[in-house]
Each structure stands twice: as C-alpha cells, then as structure tokens.
Write an enzyme that holds these catalytic residues in place. Structure first.
Site, PDB file in Angstrom:
ATOM      1  N   SER A 166     -13.062  15.135   1.188  1.00  0.00           N
ATOM      2  CA  SER A 166     -11.852  14.585   0.556  1.00  0.00           C
ATOM      3  C   SER A 166     -10.864  15.730   0.377  1.00  0.00           C
ATOM      4  O   SER A 166     -11.266  16.902   0.321  1.00  0.00           O
ATOM      5  CB  SER A 166     -12.203  14.025  -0.831  1.00  0.00           C
ATOM      6  OG  SER A 166     -11.034  13.825  -1.613  1.00  0.00           O
ATOM      7  N   TYR A 190     -16.430  13.631  -9.192  1.00  0.00           N
ATOM      8  CA  TYR A 190     -16.084  13.409  -7.787  1.00  0.00           C
ATOM      9  C   TYR A 190     -15.558  14.705  -7.138  1.00  0.00           C
ATOM     10  O   TYR A 190     -16.003  15.100  -6.055  1.00  0.00           O
ATOM     11  CB  TYR A 190     -15.019  12.301  -7.709  1.00  0.00           C
ATOM     12  CG  TYR A 190     -14.627  11.911  -6.304  1.00  0.00           C
ATOM     13  CD1 TYR A 190     -15.373  10.984  -5.591  1.00  0.00           C
ATOM     14  CD2 TYR A 190     -13.515  12.476  -5.684  1.00  0.00           C
ATOM     15  CE1 TYR A 190     -15.019  10.624  -4.298  1.00  0.00           C
ATOM     16  CE2 TYR A 190     -13.148  12.118  -4.403  1.00  0.00           C
ATOM     17  CZ  TYR A 190     -13.903  11.184  -3.710  1.00  0.00           C
ATOM     18  OH  TYR A 190     -13.553  10.840  -2.436  1.00  0.00           O
TER      19      TYR A 190
HETATM   20  C1  BGC Z   1     -10.374   9.343  -3.248  1.00  0.00           C
HETATM   21  C2  BGC Z   1      -9.274   8.321  -3.380  1.00  0.00           C
HETATM   22  C3  BGC Z   1      -7.918   9.000  -3.487  1.00  0.00           C
HETATM   23  C4  BGC Z   1      -7.735  10.061  -2.423  1.00  0.00           C
HETATM   24  C5  BGC Z   1      -6.466  10.874  -2.608  1.00  0.00           C
HETATM   25  C6  BGC Z   1     -10.052  10.265  -2.120  1.00  0.00           C
HETATM   26  O1  BGC Z   1     -11.073  11.179  -1.912  1.00  0.00           O
HETATM   27  O2  BGC Z   1     -11.611   8.676  -3.047  1.00  0.00           O
HETATM   28  O3  BGC Z   1      -9.500   7.498  -4.521  1.00  0.00           O
HETATM   29  O4  BGC Z   1      -6.897   8.036  -3.353  1.00  0.00           O
HETATM   30  O5  BGC Z   1      -8.838  10.937  -2.419  1.00  0.00           O
HETATM   31  O6  BGC Z   1      -6.283  11.296  -3.933  1.00  0.00           O
END
Ligand code: BGC
Length: 278
Positions: free
Chosen positions: A163, A176
């Site tokens: 991410s 996360y």
């Molecule tokens: C998340 C999303 C978010 C995106 C950008 C991703 O890794 O799961 O919820 O919209 O990152 O912030």
C-alpha cells in the site's frame, strides 16, 4: 517435476500461458481484479478466499466462461495449517505453482489511543504473518521446482500487495500502516535472500482503488471529490489498474525486476499538498 498444462508454452498475447498463480483474498476487490487479469493472460488461477464461497465460485465461473482456467480454495492465510493444506490442494489440482500474489488483507481502524490489542494483532496477523506464511510455502515450492525455461526465466515469482501506507503514515490506521511497513521490509529481505535461486520478489503498492475496503471514501460524489485532492492524476483507481501491473510484474517482461515496490497510485506518493503550498 513441473507439469505443463494443455496450453503449453508462452504465446505472444498470453504472457502467463502455462503458469499457475495463487491469488490470496481473490474473492473481491483488488484480488478479484488480479485473478481476472492473470487468467486473461493465460495463467491457471487459484482463487483463495476465507469468507464468501459464492463470490469465489462466481469469479471461477466468469473466468471459465471466457475460456480461462480457475478453481477456488478456502484457507485463512493467517493459519499455518490451513496455508499448508491449501498448497497441497493446489499441487494436487495444478501440479505446482509459478506465481504467488500475496493479496489478502484487511483494515480494522481506530484512533491510536483506542486501538485494542485484539485489533492490532488481527491486522498484523492477516496482513503481515499471512503474507509470510504464504510466501514461505511458495519459496519452498519454487526451490524444489527450479527454472523450467519453457515456462519462465525464473523459478517463481512472489508479488506482495502492499500500500502507499508502507511509506505514508496514516493516523487512525496504525495497525494497517505498521503491517504494510512490515511487508515492505519482508519483501526486500525475501528478494535479497531468494534471488540466487532465481526467485523474484516484488511489491505493488496501490493507492486508492475502488474496492469494498475503502467504499466509504468514494461512495458519494462529495467523498470522492475529497479523496481526489490526494490524487494528482484525477481519478480513483480500479482493480484492473492493479491487475494489469501484476500481469506485467509476473511475466518474463519484468525478468530483471526484483526487490522493487511499484507504486500504482495516480501520484498519491507525490505529496499533493505541496502542489500549492510549501
Ligand atoms: C487502503 C485504502 C486507502 C488507500 C489510500 C489503501 O491501502 O486500504 O483504504 O483508500 O490505501 O489511502
């Protein structure tokens, strides 16, 4: 010894022909997009899911109706016994594995001071330990198989779905963001350790992609307009954006790419706040 499916060798339009791909968490969102793209590129795809067998079955049917090859396997990626059972089932059904897409992941958001230990541990367990368990089994299988030149120049490929939050701190999402930061260093360490065995390991780091995980962030025009302030390219991404990137990264066209993170984010990493400030 690796078996070659009826499609046999690589052909021009089908850069993944003859390859077997396991995509975790493939019954929705980005995983679904990657599974469909890889199947269209000629791979036999295994749709892993932990909940939602109907969605997995629907995706398998959709791929088959387009002439592709797919099957669904249930496993919780955070459980070692279930991951190992899934690999045994895949070996029985497909003869082996050439590509792992470590996609399964989740969010359980809370302000830092309200974050429970249970939610911290759950997200780390699924997003980081789950990727470790699946990658370890894949690397073991790739090591046993070695390189089969008519299939691919490498013995196997691991793609970690990370991410932008492996690099961008994210208030209210500490479990996360920490899990994705961990994925970044795990991916690089695997890439360093496995390169001599001709195993390529890379990450795709998506920005905002329209999936159920972030539905609230783009569900209304007002929300979407707010989100677009963070995306210089001016649109929210689609699962297919990640699917096409994953096909390329898994193919021999990317044979010299290992240890890399590809940000696929419409420019979210470009500090968009500085377009008008600083
Ligand atoms: C998340 C999303 C978010 C995106 C950008 C991703 O890794 O799961 O919820 O919209 O990152 O912030």
């Amino acid at each position: 010894m690796k078996s070659v499916n009826s499609q046999g060798m690589k052909s021009a339009g089908q850069v993944l022909a003859g390859q077997r791909a396991l995509i975790t968490g493939a019954n929705s969102g980005i995983g679904e997009g990657i599974a469909k793209s890889m199947a269209a590129a000629g791979a036999t795809v295994v749709i892993n899911y932990v909940r939602g067998p109907e969605d997995a079955a629907r995706i398998v049917d959709e791929i088959k109706s387009r002439g592709g090859q797919a099957l669904a396997l249930e496993a919780d990626v955070s459980r070692e016994d279930q991951v190992q059972a899934m690999y045994r089932q895949m070996t029985d059904a497909c003869g082996g594995i050439d590509i792992l897409v470590n996609n399964a992941g989740m969010q359980k958001d809370a302000a830092f001071t309200d974050m429970s230990l249970a939610d911290w541990e759950l997200v780390i367990r699924v997003n980081l330990t789950g990727q470790f368990l699946c990658a370890r089994e894949a690397a073991r299988a790739f090591t046993r198989q070695g390189v089969i030149p008519e299939i691919s120049s490498s013995a196997g490929k691991i793609i970690c779905i990370s991410s932008v939050h492996e690099a961008i701190p994210w208030a209210g999402h500490i479990n996360y963001a920490a899990s994705k930061g961990g994925v970044m260093m795990m991916m690089k360490t695997m890439a360093q350790e496995l390169a001599a065995r001709k195993i390529r390991v890379n990450s795709i780091a998506p920005g905002a992609i329209k999936t159920p995980i972030n539905h609230d962030a783009w569900a209304t025009p007002e929300k979407e307009a707010e989100l677009l302030k963070l995306i210089p390219y001016g649109r929210v991404g689609e699962p297919d954006d990640i699917g096409r990137t994953a096909v390329w990264l898994a193919s021999d066209q990317a044979d010299y790419v290992t240890g890399a993170t590809l940000y696929v984010d419409g420019g979210m990493m470009l500090y968009p706040g500085f377009r008008t400030g600083g």
